[in-house]
Design a protein around this motif. Structure first.
Motif, short mmCIF file in Angstrom:
data_model
loop_
_atom_site.label_atom_id
_atom_site.label_comp_id
_atom_site.label_asym_id
_atom_site.label_seq_id
_atom_site.Cartn_x
_atom_site.Cartn_y
_atom_site.Cartn_z
N GLU A 17 5.00 65.69 35.90
CA GLU A 17 4.85 65.86 37.34
C GLU A 17 6.05 65.26 38.09
O GLU A 17 6.29 65.60 39.24
CB GLU A 17 3.56 65.22 37.83
N LEU A 18 6.76 64.36 37.42
CA LEU A 18 7.96 63.74 37.98
C LEU A 18 9.11 63.94 37.02
O LEU A 18 8.93 63.96 35.80
CB LEU A 18 7.76 62.23 38.19
N CYS A 19 10.33 64.05 37.55
CA CYS A 19 11.51 64.14 36.71
C CYS A 19 11.65 62.84 35.92
O CYS A 19 11.56 61.75 36.48
CB CYS A 19 12.75 64.36 37.58
N TRP A 20 11.88 62.97 34.64
CA TRP A 20 11.97 61.77 33.79
C TRP A 20 13.23 60.96 34.10
O TRP A 20 13.28 59.77 33.84
CB TRP A 20 11.91 62.15 32.31
N GLN A 21 14.23 61.60 34.69
CA GLN A 21 15.49 60.89 34.94
C GLN A 21 15.54 60.24 36.32
O GLN A 21 15.89 59.08 36.44
CB GLN A 21 16.67 61.86 34.79
N CYS A 22 15.17 60.99 37.36
CA CYS A 22 15.32 60.45 38.73
C CYS A 22 14.00 60.24 39.47
O CYS A 22 14.00 59.76 40.59
CB CYS A 22 16.23 61.36 39.55
N ARG A 23 12.88 60.60 38.84
CA ARG A 23 11.54 60.40 39.39
C ARG A 23 11.23 61.28 40.60
O ARG A 23 10.31 61.03 41.36
CB ARG A 23 11.28 58.94 39.75
N GLN A 24 12.02 62.34 40.79
CA GLN A 24 11.75 63.31 41.86
C GLN A 24 10.51 64.11 41.48
O GLN A 24 10.31 64.48 40.33
CB GLN A 24 12.96 64.24 42.02
N ALA A 25 9.65 64.43 42.46
CA ALA A 25 8.42 65.20 42.21
C ALA A 25 8.74 66.64 41.80
O ALA A 25 9.74 67.22 42.25
CB ALA A 25 7.54 65.18 43.45
N GLN B 64 15.24 69.61 41.18
CA GLN B 64 16.11 70.05 42.26
C GLN B 64 17.08 68.97 42.70
O GLN B 64 18.12 69.26 43.28
CB GLN B 64 15.27 70.51 43.46
N ASN B 65 16.78 67.72 42.37
CA ASN B 65 17.61 66.60 42.76
C ASN B 65 18.77 66.36 41.79
O ASN B 65 19.93 66.37 42.16
CB ASN B 65 16.76 65.33 42.91
N CYS B 66 18.44 66.18 40.49
CA CYS B 66 19.47 65.82 39.51
C CYS B 66 19.78 66.94 38.52
O CYS B 66 20.62 66.79 37.65
CB CYS B 66 19.07 64.56 38.75
N LYS B 67 19.05 68.06 38.61
CA LYS B 67 19.25 69.26 37.77
C LYS B 67 18.86 69.05 36.30
O LYS B 67 19.20 69.84 35.44
CB LYS B 67 20.71 69.76 37.84
N GLU B 68 18.13 67.99 36.01
CA GLU B 68 17.66 67.72 34.64
C GLU B 68 16.47 68.63 34.33
O GLU B 68 15.65 68.93 35.19
CB GLU B 68 17.25 66.25 34.52
#
Length: 100
Positions: free
Chosen positions: A90-98, A79-83
């Protein structure tokens, strides 16, 4: 006893064992150390296998396996970086957002 899961990667077999045992079902791993026999026997015959002790628990064990496969194969979008990320993350690989 009933064979319910096999994979060439012992880590995946052990993870599945832990998931199933956490629900109270009894399973064992066979061929855990058979990789040393590759060359003498087929590589496929050395794969670690997960065996269910009580065949009456088969439906419950299969449900756990299918649920695990669906969770790891479905992607989710950050939801943060749209990746897009693998379902097992469990975390976005790009921005570490949960994961939402």
């Amino acid at each position: 006893m009933k064979l319910i899961y096999s994979n060439e990667n012992i880590l995946l077999v052990t993870n599945m064992k832990n998931l199933i045992e956490s629900t109270g079902l009894e399973v064992i791993i066979r061929n855990e150390y058979a990789h040393g026999a590759i060359g003498e026997i087929s590589a496929f015959d050395t794969w670690p296998e997960l065996w269910l002790v009580k065949e009456s628990d088969l439906a419950a064990a299969n449900a756990i396996i299918e649920s695990s496969k669906q969770q790891s194969s479905s992607q989710w979008q950050c939801q943060n970086c749209k990746e897009f990320n693998a379902g097992s993350f469990e975390l976005c690989w790009q921005c570490r957002q949960a994961k939402p």
